[in-house]
Design a protein around this motif. Structure first.
Motif, PDB file in Angstrom:
ATOM      1  N   MET A 201       0.831  -1.208   0.000  1.00 59.68           N
ATOM      2  CA  MET A 201       0.000   0.000   0.000  1.00 59.68           C
ATOM      3  C   MET A 201       0.864   1.256   0.000  1.00 59.68           C
ATOM      4  O   MET A 201       0.572   2.235  -0.691  1.00 59.68           O
ATOM      5  CB  MET A 201      -0.928  -0.001   1.212  1.00 59.68           C
ATOM      6  CG  MET A 201      -2.065  -1.001   1.138  1.00 59.68           C
ATOM      7  SD  MET A 201      -3.046  -1.022   2.652  1.00 59.68           S
ATOM      8  CE  MET A 201      -3.650   0.679   2.697  1.00 59.68           C
ATOM      9  N   ALA A 202       1.946   1.224   0.773  1.00 58.27           N
ATOM     10  CA  ALA A 202       2.822   2.393   0.850  1.00 58.27           C
ATOM     11  C   ALA A 202       3.408   2.724  -0.517  1.00 58.27           C
ATOM     12  O   ALA A 202       3.403   3.882  -0.952  1.00 58.27           O
ATOM     13  CB  ALA A 202       3.935   2.148   1.862  1.00 58.27           C
TER      14      ALA A 202
ATOM     15  N   PRO B   9       5.128   8.509  -2.979  1.00 61.72           N
ATOM     16  CA  PRO B   9       6.441   8.555  -3.623  1.00 61.72           C
ATOM     17  C   PRO B   9       7.382   7.577  -2.919  1.00 61.72           C
ATOM     18  O   PRO B   9       7.283   7.376  -1.705  1.00 61.72           O
ATOM     19  CB  PRO B   9       6.885  10.004  -3.413  1.00 61.72           C
ATOM     20  CG  PRO B   9       5.630  10.773  -3.191  1.00 61.72           C
ATOM     21  CD  PRO B   9       4.696   9.838  -2.485  1.00 61.72           C
ATOM     22  N   MET B  10       8.291   6.963  -3.653  1.00 65.63           N
ATOM     23  CA  MET B  10       9.142   5.931  -3.068  1.00 65.63           C
ATOM     24  C   MET B  10       9.932   6.440  -1.870  1.00 65.63           C
ATOM     25  O   MET B  10      10.056   5.753  -0.860  1.00 65.63           O
ATOM     26  CB  MET B  10      10.092   5.366  -4.118  1.00 65.63           C
ATOM     27  CG  MET B  10       9.439   4.402  -5.092  1.00 65.63           C
ATOM     28  SD  MET B  10      10.657   3.457  -6.062  1.00 65.63           S
ATOM     29  CE  MET B  10      11.341   2.363  -4.809  1.00 65.63           C
ATOM     30  N   ALA B  11      10.483   7.650  -1.973  1.00 64.15           N
ATOM     31  CA  ALA B  11      11.288   8.174  -0.867  1.00 64.15           C
ATOM     32  C   ALA B  11      10.444   8.363   0.387  1.00 64.15           C
ATOM     33  O   ALA B  11      10.892   8.080   1.507  1.00 64.15           O
ATOM     34  CB  ALA B  11      11.924   9.502  -1.279  1.00 64.15           C
TER      35      ALA B  11
ATOM     36  N   ASN C  46      -3.183   9.768   3.431  1.00 61.60           N
ATOM     37  CA  ASN C  46      -3.863   8.772   2.616  1.00 61.60           C
ATOM     38  C   ASN C  46      -3.533   7.354   3.093  1.00 61.60           C
ATOM     39  O   ASN C  46      -2.703   7.173   3.997  1.00 61.60           O
ATOM     40  CB  ASN C  46      -3.513   8.975   1.134  1.00 61.60           C
ATOM     41  CG  ASN C  46      -2.042   8.721   0.832  1.00 61.60           C
ATOM     42  OD1 ASN C  46      -1.468   7.720   1.235  1.00 61.60           O
ATOM     43  ND2 ASN C  46      -1.420   9.650   0.103  1.00 61.60           N
ATOM     44  N   PRO C  47      -4.170   6.318   2.520  1.00 57.04           N
ATOM     45  CA  PRO C  47      -3.919   4.941   2.965  1.00 57.04           C
ATOM     46  C   PRO C  47      -2.457   4.522   2.880  1.00 57.04           C
ATOM     47  O   PRO C  47      -2.011   3.640   3.628  1.00 57.04           O
ATOM     48  CB  PRO C  47      -4.783   4.110   2.008  1.00 57.04           C
ATOM     49  CG  PRO C  47      -5.903   5.021   1.624  1.00 57.04           C
ATOM     50  CD  PRO C  47      -5.274   6.388   1.542  1.00 57.04           C
ATOM     51  N   GLY C  48      -1.692   5.143   1.981  1.00 58.06           N
ATOM     52  CA  GLY C  48      -0.281   4.797   1.880  1.00 58.06           C
ATOM     53  C   GLY C  48       0.492   5.129   3.148  1.00 58.06           C
ATOM     54  O   GLY C  48       1.386   4.378   3.556  1.00 58.06           O
TER      55      GLY C  48
ATOM     56  N   LEU D 141       3.243   2.899   8.005  1.00 57.37           N
ATOM     57  CA  LEU D 141       3.410   2.790   9.459  1.00 57.37           C
ATOM     58  C   LEU D 141       3.054   1.389   9.948  1.00 57.37           C
ATOM     59  O   LEU D 141       3.734   0.828  10.814  1.00 57.37           O
ATOM     60  CB  LEU D 141       2.556   3.845  10.160  1.00 57.37           C
ATOM     61  CG  LEU D 141       2.988   5.298   9.904  1.00 57.37           C
ATOM     62  CD1 LEU D 141       2.003   6.274  10.546  1.00 57.37           C
ATOM     63  CD2 LEU D 141       4.396   5.549  10.439  1.00 57.37           C
ATOM     64  N   VAL D 142       1.990   0.812   9.386  1.00 58.16           N
ATOM     65  CA  VAL D 142       1.626  -0.566   9.738  1.00 58.16           C
ATOM     66  C   VAL D 142       2.735  -1.524   9.300  1.00 58.16           C
ATOM     67  O   VAL D 142       3.094  -2.458  10.028  1.00 58.16           O
ATOM     68  CB  VAL D 142       0.285  -0.957   9.085  1.00 58.16           C
ATOM     69  CG1 VAL D 142       0.033  -2.457   9.219  1.00 58.16           C
ATOM     70  CG2 VAL D 142      -0.863  -0.183   9.730  1.00 58.16           C
TER      71      VAL D 142
END
Length: 299
Positions: free
Chosen positions: A88-89, A94-96, A148-150, A155-156
Motif C-alpha cells: 500500500m505504501a 512517492p518511493m522516498a 492517505n492509505p499509503g 506505518l503498519v
C-alpha cells in the motif's frame, strides 16, 4: 575489516538494491492490481528460495510446523500485515516518502524490545525513538496535508516488521529456520488469497512482468541477505538498508517523476539519523538476540 565481513556488508548493499528494484516493480503496478493480489503472487514466488533456507535435517513440511504454534501464527499475521502495508505504501506514496516511514522500524523495535523482551534501553536510544517520531510528524504534517492509505500502510508495515524482528529475537534457536521463513510466506499467501477472491482478475502480460520483478527479486534479495548475514554480524548487515533511499530518490526522479518538498526532505533526514543512532547503539551494546539473523529483512 576482515575480508569475509567486508564481503558480507557488500552483499547487504546488493541485497537492499535488489529489494529497492522489487519495490519499484510494485509501484509500477499502481492502479492496475489490488494490493491483495500483489501480495499473494509475491508470497507464492517467495517459496523459490526455500531450498536455500532449509538447514540440513529440516524437512519441507516443517514450513507448517512450530514448537510454539501461537507464536508461529503471530509471525504469520505480522507478515501479512507487513506485506500489505508495504505494498500500500509503495502504490500510494512517492518511493522516498514510503521508505522514510518504513525506516521507522528501528524505533518500533526498540519500544517492543523493552515491552516484550525486557531489554534495558538508555537515554540515547530513547532519544533516537523520539527523534524518529518527530521526523514522521515532519513528513506527514498532519493538518497541513492529506493523509492517505499509503501513510497508514507504511506505518503498519514498519510496526509489523518490528513485531517480526522482536519475535525472531525471542524465538532464537527454538524454531527451525524453515518454519520461521514459512510462516512469513504462509500468512501473506493465505490471508491475501482470502481477501482477493471477490475482485480477482488474472494479470495481463505486462502486469506479470512487474509481478515477477516484485516477487522474484524480493526472494533474491532475501537469499543475498542470508548470505550476508552468514558473513557479517547483523549490526553491520542492517544499516546498509538506508542505501535504499538513494535508489528511491533515483527511481522517484527518473522513473516516477516524484516531487519532494523541503519539509519532506528534512523529515526523511531526521528519520534516517534516528535509525542510524539506534543501529550504532545496538552495535555497541549487542543486546540479547542481536546476532546474525538471516531473516531480519521485513520483505
Amino acid at each position: 575489516m576482515e575480508p569475509d565481513v567486508l564481503k558480507g556488508v557488500l552483499l547487504a548493499f546488493l541485497a537492499y538494491a535488489v529489494f529497492a528494484i522489487s519495490d519499484a516493480s510494485v509501484k509500477l503496478l499502481e492502479g492496475t492490481l489490488n494490493s491483495y493480489e500483489i501480495v499473494f503472487w509475491g508470497a507464492l514466488m517467495g517459496f523459490v528460495i526455500l531450498p536455500l533456507v532449509r538447514r540440513p535435517g529440516e524437512r519441507y513440511r516443517d514450513v507448517f510446523s512450530a514448537t510454539d504454534r501461537r507464536l508461529w501464527l503471530m509471525r504469520a499475521a505480522a507478515a501479512l500485515a507487513g506485506s500489505l502495508g508495504s505494498v500500500m505504501a509503495f502504490t500510494w506514496l512517492p518511493m522516498a516518502e514510503a521508505f522514510a516511514l518504513l525506516f521507522l522500524l528501528p524505533a518500533f523495535v526498540t519500544i517492543l524490545s523493552v515491552v516484550f523482551l525486557k531489554e534495558r534501553v538508555g537515554w540515547r536510544r530513547w532519544g533516537a525513538v523520539v527523534l524518529g517520531f518527530a521526523g514522521v510528524l515532519v513528513v506527514l504534517r498532519p493538518g497541513f496535508r492529506e493523509i492517505n492509505p499509503g501513510h497508514v500502510g507504511a506505518l503498519v508495515g514498519a510496526l509489523a516488521s518490528a513485531v517480526t524482528i522482536v519475535m525472531l529475537r525471542a524465538l532464537g534457536a527454538r524454531e527451525k529456520r524453515v518454519s520461521l521463513y514459512g510462516a512469513g510466506l504462509i500468512g501473506p499467501l493465505l490471508g491475501s488469497l482470502a481477501m482477493m477472491v471477490p475482485d480477482f482478475a488474472w494479470p495481463s502480460a505486462e502486469q506479470w512482468v512487474f509481478l515477477l520483478g516484485y516477487g522474484l527479486l524480493a526472494a533474491a534479495g532475501n537469499a543475498l541477505l542470508m548470505l550476508a548475514s552468514g558473513l557479517a554480524p547483523a549490526s553491520l548487515v542492517a544499516p546498509p538498508q538506508y542505501s535504499q533511499m538513494v535508489w528511491a530518490l533515483g527511481f522517484g526522479h527518473w522513473v516516477f517523476h516524484d516531487t519532494l518538498d523541503a519539509p519532506m526532505i528534512l523529515g526523511v533526514a531526521i528519520i534516517i539519523a534516528a535509525g542510524a543512532v539506534t543501529f550504532l547503539r545496538e552495535k555497541k551494546r549487542q543486546p540479547r538476540g542481536w546476532r546474525r539473523n538471516p531473516l531480519i529483512h521485513p520483505q
